[in-house]
Design a protein around this motif. Structure first.
Motif, mmCIF file in Angstrom:
data_model
loop_
_atom_site.group_PDB
_atom_site.id
_atom_site.type_symbol
_atom_site.label_atom_id
_atom_site.label_comp_id
_atom_site.label_asym_id
_atom_site.label_seq_id
_atom_site.Cartn_x
_atom_site.Cartn_y
_atom_site.Cartn_z
ATOM 1 N N THR A 145 8.581 -1.804 14.376
ATOM 2 C CA THR A 145 9.159 -3.149 14.234
ATOM 3 C C THR A 145 8.396 -3.945 13.169
ATOM 4 O O THR A 145 7.203 -3.703 12.938
ATOM 5 N N TRP A 204 5.348 -5.434 14.805
ATOM 6 C CA TRP A 204 4.172 -4.557 14.953
ATOM 7 C C TRP A 204 3.437 -4.456 13.612
ATOM 8 O O TRP A 204 2.215 -4.621 13.538
ATOM 9 N N ARG A 232 -0.314 -6.024 13.180
ATOM 10 C CA ARG A 232 -1.424 -5.066 13.135
ATOM 11 C C ARG A 232 -2.042 -4.906 11.754
ATOM 12 O O ARG A 232 -3.154 -4.442 11.610
ATOM 13 N N ALA A 234 -10.593 7.315 -3.815
ATOM 14 C CA ALA A 234 -9.590 6.771 -2.879
ATOM 15 C C ALA A 234 -9.556 5.239 -2.971
ATOM 16 O O ALA A 234 -9.521 4.697 -4.073
ATOM 17 N N ARG A 288 5.141 7.172 11.491
ATOM 18 C CA ARG A 288 5.119 5.707 11.523
ATOM 19 C C ARG A 288 3.703 5.138 11.445
ATOM 20 O O ARG A 288 3.502 3.990 11.063
ATOM 21 N N LEU A 298 1.931 1.706 5.858
ATOM 22 C CA LEU A 298 0.701 1.074 5.367
ATOM 23 C C LEU A 298 0.607 0.981 3.843
ATOM 24 O O LEU A 298 -0.071 0.105 3.316
ATOM 25 N N PHE A 299 1.248 1.923 3.142
ATOM 26 C CA PHE A 299 0.940 2.102 1.719
ATOM 27 C C PHE A 299 2.032 1.601 0.780
ATOM 28 O O PHE A 299 3.185 1.436 1.183
ATOM 29 N N LEU A 353 -9.761 11.019 7.575
ATOM 30 C CA LEU A 353 -8.873 10.511 6.519
ATOM 31 C C LEU A 353 -8.881 11.506 5.361
ATOM 32 O O LEU A 353 -9.881 11.638 4.657
ATOM 33 N N ALA A 364 -14.512 0.940 8.776
ATOM 34 C CA ALA A 364 -14.147 0.058 7.651
ATOM 35 C C ALA A 364 -14.616 -1.377 7.910
ATOM 36 O O ALA A 364 -15.153 -2.034 7.014
ATOM 37 N N HIS A 399 -10.481 -5.023 -0.712
ATOM 38 C CA HIS A 399 -9.434 -4.012 -0.619
ATOM 39 C C HIS A 399 -8.435 -4.436 0.453
ATOM 40 O O HIS A 399 -8.816 -5.015 1.470
ATOM 41 N N ASN A 442 -5.966 -3.710 5.573
ATOM 42 C CA ASN A 442 -5.617 -4.319 6.856
ATOM 43 C C ASN A 442 -6.176 -5.746 6.872
ATOM 44 O O ASN A 442 -7.361 -5.948 6.618
ATOM 45 N N ARG A 462 -6.949 -7.587 9.234
ATOM 46 C CA ARG A 462 -8.029 -7.792 10.213
ATOM 47 C C ARG A 462 -9.376 -7.363 9.634
ATOM 48 O O ARG A 462 -10.409 -7.948 9.945
ATOM 49 N N ILE A 463 -9.382 -6.327 8.768
ATOM 50 C CA ILE A 463 -10.635 -5.888 8.117
ATOM 51 C C ILE A 463 -11.077 -6.962 7.108
ATOM 52 O O ILE A 463 -12.254 -7.301 7.000
ATOM 53 N N THR A 496 -4.182 1.588 -2.539
ATOM 54 C CA THR A 496 -5.366 2.433 -2.729
ATOM 55 C C THR A 496 -6.163 1.961 -3.961
ATOM 56 O O THR A 496 -6.625 0.845 -3.968
ATOM 57 N N GLY A 531 -12.817 3.177 1.945
ATOM 58 C CA GLY A 531 -11.733 4.165 1.901
ATOM 59 C C GLY A 531 -12.182 5.568 2.222
ATOM 60 O O GLY A 531 -13.293 5.797 2.711
ATOM 61 N N ALA A 532 -11.283 6.509 1.925
ATOM 62 C CA ALA A 532 -11.494 7.923 2.278
ATOM 63 C C ALA A 532 -12.786 8.435 1.676
ATOM 64 O O ALA A 532 -13.217 8.012 0.607
HETATM 65 N N1 ACO Z 1 5.031 0.897 14.718
HETATM 66 C C1 ACO Z 1 4.907 0.779 16.041
HETATM 67 N N2 ACO Z 1 3.909 1.338 16.747
HETATM 68 C C2 ACO Z 1 2.992 2.043 16.051
HETATM 69 C C3 ACO Z 1 3.067 2.205 14.644
HETATM 70 C C4 ACO Z 1 4.141 1.596 13.981
HETATM 71 N N3 ACO Z 1 4.315 1.683 12.642
HETATM 72 N N4 ACO Z 1 2.021 2.952 14.245
HETATM 73 C C5 ACO Z 1 1.304 3.243 15.341
HETATM 74 N N5 ACO Z 1 1.902 2.706 16.437
HETATM 75 C C6 ACO Z 1 1.474 2.760 17.839
HETATM 76 C C7 ACO Z 1 0.569 3.948 18.120
HETATM 77 O O1 ACO Z 1 1.333 5.116 18.381
HETATM 78 C C8 ACO Z 1 -0.194 3.476 19.323
HETATM 79 O O2 ACO Z 1 0.612 3.647 20.449
HETATM 80 P P1 ACO Z 1 -0.051 4.170 21.834
HETATM 81 O O3 ACO Z 1 -1.035 3.092 22.209
HETATM 82 O O4 ACO Z 1 1.129 4.284 22.750
HETATM 83 O O5 ACO Z 1 -0.713 5.456 21.502
HETATM 84 C C9 ACO Z 1 -0.338 1.962 19.092
HETATM 85 O O6 ACO Z 1 0.666 1.620 18.124
HETATM 86 C C10 ACO Z 1 -1.695 1.574 18.565
HETATM 87 O O7 ACO Z 1 -1.999 2.442 17.487
HETATM 88 P P2 ACO Z 1 -3.380 2.363 16.731
HETATM 89 O O8 ACO Z 1 -3.443 3.425 15.681
HETATM 90 O O9 ACO Z 1 -4.466 2.303 17.751
HETATM 91 O O10 ACO Z 1 -3.207 0.925 16.052
HETATM 92 P P3 ACO Z 1 -4.296 0.071 15.361
HETATM 93 O O11 ACO Z 1 -4.321 -1.268 15.966
HETATM 94 O O12 ACO Z 1 -5.576 0.806 15.200
HETATM 95 O O13 ACO Z 1 -3.663 -0.115 13.904
HETATM 96 C C11 ACO Z 1 -3.943 0.791 11.686
HETATM 97 C C12 ACO Z 1 -3.402 1.025 13.084
HETATM 98 C C13 ACO Z 1 -3.180 -0.372 11.097
HETATM 99 C C14 ACO Z 1 -3.711 2.042 10.861
HETATM 100 C C15 ACO Z 1 -5.451 0.456 11.755
HETATM 101 O O14 ACO Z 1 -6.079 1.394 12.589
HETATM 102 C C16 ACO Z 1 -6.132 0.451 10.417
HETATM 103 O O15 ACO Z 1 -5.893 -0.424 9.606
HETATM 104 N N6 ACO Z 1 -7.071 1.384 10.170
HETATM 105 C C17 ACO Z 1 -7.925 1.373 8.961
HETATM 106 C C18 ACO Z 1 -7.137 1.702 7.711
HETATM 107 C C19 ACO Z 1 -8.068 1.796 6.519
HETATM 108 O O16 ACO Z 1 -8.856 0.892 6.246
HETATM 109 N N7 ACO Z 1 -8.022 2.905 5.798
HETATM 110 C C20 ACO Z 1 -8.915 3.105 4.675
HETATM 111 C C21 ACO Z 1 -8.240 2.940 3.382
HETATM 112 S S1 ACO Z 1 -6.888 4.073 3.124
HETATM 113 C C22 ACO Z 1 -7.451 5.276 1.955
HETATM 114 O O17 ACO Z 1 -8.584 5.369 1.608
HETATM 115 C C23 ACO Z 1 -6.394 6.238 1.409
#
Ligand code: ACO
Length: 331
Positions: A29, A32, A36, A110, A150, A155-156, A190, A224, A252, A255, A257-258, A284, A313-314
């Motif tokens: 949604t 969501w 998030r 990354a 999902r 995210l990207f 990652l 992160a 960067h 998210n 929240r970060i 990225t 990142g990664a």
């Molecule tokens: N829509 C609805 N529900 C979803 C979705 C979505 N798109 N995606 C995940 N959910 C669900 C999950 O299945 C989970 O359900 P469950 O509790 O029934 O298992 C619930 O939502 C919570 O999922 P989480 O993964 O715990 O959600 P979180 O609050 O952690 O948010 C997010 C996910 C946004 C990916 C977050 O963890 C994040 O930002 N992580 C860091 C990302 C980052 O900084 N990456 C580094 C850079 S990227 C790079 O270097 C390439």
């Protein structure tokens, strides 16, 4: 001798995909995704390679600086989604823009790729052997996104920016200091499972959809939040800066929240934090150059402003850079 940014421009593909586009395809949604991550929409280029995203901003940055492509000495491309595994996207961009006198290479950091590349470029310039660097930084994340997953596909986005880095003898501006870190223990959380020498492409890897981003979001999130805030705080303390001394935190955009946690650790109010994740998602290596370029085009940075660039990142790879902006307000 110090290095400074003497031009910048950015580019994103035209096509915009909002969260409702995903709602109609996946169990997700708009509510969501926004709550998030902070993302509302992102741009995707379903045709062409990364070079097609970077070339327009490379040419624009050179034109803003009054340089011809043949004046460029070194091209560095920060990306994990180059046009091909080889040759480098640097060589492809060289050919497309006609930078016939340049040499160059790609650099894979990354989401921290831009920070790594900016310091690499600055050190090359500071060595006195290179007069200018065309630094191109971006990603076409749609090329490695599993649109059936999902937890990652929302995210990207695609996009990038290009900068010219040159020497300056003005001590009040330039790329001042950096904190760059890496912790390879982050790899399991990652990565892209297949396509490299460890797991070359095969029918099995394609069938298993292993050529896409794999992320354990919750685990990466925890590292992160700590990594980006720590590095940003460290660069402040090391340079004797208080919140009032900083014009912009340019973080960067993975998210919201970060980003908020990093700003809070630095004691910064929201009006000093560049946020555009709502319009682009996580591009990225493209994220920070797009942010700087937008601030510059919006005339929100001026000569002498202290900018803290920070990322995670990664890898894991992360860090922060202190820049004193060297350009007058855009005309
Ligand atoms: N829509 C609805 N529900 C979803 C979705 C979505 N798109 N995606 C995940 N959910 C669900 C999950 O299945 C989970 O359900 P469950 O509790 O029934 O298992 C619930 O939502 C919570 O999922 P989480 O993964 O715990 O959600 P979180 O609050 O952690 O948010 C997010 C996910 C946004 C990916 C977050 O963890 C994040 O930002 N992580 C860091 C990302 C980052 O900084 N990456 C580094 C850079 S990227 C790079 O270097 C390439």
């Amino acid at each position: 001798m110090r290095a400074t940014i003497t031009a910048i421009a950015h580019h994103v593909p035209e096509a915009v995909f909002d969260n409702h586009w995903f709602e109609s395809r996946l169990d997700t949604t708009d509510e969501w995704i926004q709550s998030r991550t902070g993302i509302r929409e992102r741009h995707f280029a379903f045709e062409g390679g990364l070079s097609d995203i970077l070339v327009p901003s490379a040419l624009e940055a050179l034109s803003r600086r009054g340089l011809r492509p043949e004046d460029v000495e070194l091209i560095i491309v920060a990306t994990v989604t180059g046009d091909r595994v080889f040759p480098s996207t640097a060589s492809i961009i060289q050919n497309k823009i006609g930078a016939v006198n340049a040499w160059g290479f790609d650099l894979a950091g990354a989401c921290s790729g831009f920070l790594y590349a900016l310091i690499t470029a600055a050190k090359m310039v500071e060595s006195g052997t290179i007069k200018n660097v065309l630094l191109c930084s971006g990603d076409k994340m749609s090329a490695i996104t599993n649109f059936e997953d999902r937890s990652t596909c929302v995210l990207f986005g695609d996009g990038g920016g290009c900068l010219v880095i040159e020497p300056t003898d003005d001590n009040s501006i330039g790329i001042i200091d950096y904190v760059l870190k890496m912790d390879g223990r982050g790899e399991p959380h990652l990565h892209q499972k297949a396509g490299g020498s460890l797991r070359p492409p095969s029918i099995e890897t394609v069938t298993n959809r292993e050529h896409f981003v794999y992320q354990d979001g919750k685990t990466v999130f925890k590292s992160a939040v700590i990594g980006m805030a720590d590095a940003s705080h460290e660069i402040m303390v090391r340079n004797g800066l208080e919140a009032k001394d900083i014009a912009w935190l340019i973080p960067h955009q993975a998210n919201l929240r970060i980003i908020d946690a990093t700003a809070q650790r630095m004691g910064l109010t929201k009006d000093k934090v560049m946020v555009n994740i709502d319009r682009y998602g996580n591009t990225t290596a493209g994220t920070i150059p797009i942010c700087i370029s937008e601030l510059y085009e919006q005339r929100k940075i001026q000569k002498g402003d202290a900018l803290v660039l920070s990322s995670f990142g990664a890898g894991y790879t992360w860090g922060a850079i202190l820049v004193r902006w060297g350009l007058e307000k855009m005309q």
